[in-house]
Design an enzyme around this catalytic site. Structure first.
Site, PDB file in Angstrom:
ATOM      1  N   HIS A 197      -4.600  -0.692  -3.795  1.00 24.75           N
ATOM      2  CA  HIS A 197      -6.041  -0.916  -3.552  1.00 24.75           C
ATOM      3  C   HIS A 197      -6.818  -0.518  -4.806  1.00 24.75           C
ATOM      4  O   HIS A 197      -7.917   0.037  -4.738  1.00 24.75           O
ATOM      5  CB  HIS A 197      -6.543  -0.091  -2.359  1.00 24.75           C
ATOM      6  CG  HIS A 197      -5.799  -0.326  -1.082  1.00 24.75           C
ATOM      7  ND1 HIS A 197      -6.021  -1.410  -0.268  1.00 24.75           N
ATOM      8  CD2 HIS A 197      -4.814   0.396  -0.485  1.00 24.75           C
ATOM      9  CE1 HIS A 197      -5.217  -1.349   0.791  1.00 24.75           C
ATOM     10  NE2 HIS A 197      -4.468  -0.266   0.669  1.00 24.75           N
ATOM     11  N   SER A 214       0.840  -1.195   0.000  1.00 21.45           N
ATOM     12  CA  SER A 214       0.000   0.000   0.000  1.00 21.45           C
ATOM     13  C   SER A 214       0.883   1.257   0.000  1.00 21.45           C
ATOM     14  O   SER A 214       1.585   1.513  -0.958  1.00 21.45           O
ATOM     15  CB  SER A 214      -0.959  -0.034   1.196  1.00 21.45           C
ATOM     16  OG  SER A 214      -1.920   0.988   1.122  1.00 21.45           O
ATOM     17  N   GLU A 264      -5.605  -5.439  -4.426  1.00 18.59           N
ATOM     18  CA  GLU A 264      -5.225  -5.970  -3.120  1.00 18.59           C
ATOM     19  C   GLU A 264      -4.767  -7.426  -3.243  1.00 18.59           C
ATOM     20  O   GLU A 264      -5.159  -8.147  -4.158  1.00 18.59           O
ATOM     21  CB  GLU A 264      -6.405  -5.856  -2.151  1.00 18.59           C
ATOM     22  CG  GLU A 264      -6.741  -4.411  -1.813  1.00 18.59           C
ATOM     23  CD  GLU A 264      -7.920  -4.265  -0.866  1.00 18.59           C
ATOM     24  OE1 GLU A 264      -8.536  -5.299  -0.519  1.00 18.59           O
ATOM     25  OE2 GLU A 264      -8.234  -3.117  -0.481  1.00 18.59           O
TER      26      GLU A 264
END
EC number: 3.4.15.6
Length: 286
Positions: free
Chosen positions: A185, A143, A212
């Site tokens: 994401h 992330s 993800e």
């Protein structure tokens, strides 16, 4: 141009840590999970792994989660460095740990915290030097940790205002992989528009959208997809119309001839040649 000898593993967030009860659409954690790839690239279960949860608001909890996840894979040497300031990035104990690590893993959170607290520091310089010159050295990030690898880093922005100039906020990253702009994401949060704007701003870069539980192994200029989801590649090199520079903030944008690839586990992309190699249709991964 001299090739980097180390390995980068950016991850789209929410990677399997071996504790998910519902394993629908998950890969086997021990054999094919993303963190198992990280361990293998770093040299196996004896590798020294340093976790840096600088981006997180809850660094202790995040650090403990990674300790548990890597221990599930059999790793015996996992250390967490709680770097919360620029001064911490000059801590001799932390510097020693980064110099000795086989793998440094950045957690998710706020990517700007990574660049503000580590960018330009001794630890940052060590990471760049080791990545450039040491075969087998791994820098992984999930992330925020993945997004911070870029030179032109997405720092935030609205997915609901996609394709409107100003929907994406850019910031300077750690410049580990200057050729790419990375978003995470990607599928789950509908971030197609903000990567499109990012490559419109920087049409010499390749945009990467990571779903993800999906990541990339980047070695010697070759990108290989790992994990259970998709990777979207935005190639702007042949844009025929790009009005990003002349528009006022808040104005809808138009781009033409933006090439987009959708890749999955095992597919590859050559950064320099900008060529895709996908697994054959009869592959067991499909």
């Amino acid at each position: 141009m001299k090739r980097n000898k180390g390995t980068l593993i950016p991850i789209g967030g929410n990677e399997d840590k071996g504790v998910v009860e519902d394993d629908f659409n998950k890969l086997d954690y021990i054999e094919e999970g993303i963190l198992s790839h990280v361990v293998r690239e770093a040299g196996g279960v004896e590798a020294k792994i340093v976790v840096i949860p600088t981006a997180s608001r809850i660094p202790k909890e995040v650090g403990n989660n990674y300790i548990d996840a890597f221990e599930t894979l059999g790793c015996k040497h996992v250390t967490v460095l709680n770097i919360r300031s620029k001064q911490d990035s000059e801590n001799p104990e932390f510097i020693t740990a980064v110099k000795a690590a086989n793998c440094v893993m950045f957690s998710g959170g706020d990517q700007s915290k990574i660049t503000d607290r580590i960018g330009g520091s001794s630890i940052h310089n060590i990471l760049i030097n080791r990545y450039k010159n040491e075969k087998g050295f791994v820098i992984a990030g999930t992330s925020a940790g993945a997004m911070a690898m870029a030179q032109e880093m997405i720092a935030g922005g609205s997915a609901t205002e996609s394709f409107v100039k100003g929907a994406v906020n850019m910031y300077k990253g750690l410049s580990l992989i200057p050729e790419l702009i990375i978003d995470t994401h990607f599928i789950q949060r509908g971030r197609f528009g903000r990567v499109s704007e990012a490559v419109a701003k920087f049409p010499d870069k390749i945009g990467i959208g990571l779903a993800e539980d999906t990541g990339l192994i980047i070695k010697h200029g070759i990108v290989e997809v790992i994990g259970s989801g998709m990777v979207i590649i935005f190639d702007p090199r042949k844009l025929k119309h790009n009005n990003e520079r002349i528009l006022k903030v808040g104005t809808p944008m138009s781009l033409t001839n933006l090439k987009v690839h959708v890749l999955a586990n095992g597919d590859r992309f050559n950064i320099k040649k900008k060529k895709v190699k996908v697994l054959p249709v009869e592959s067991p991964f499909i």
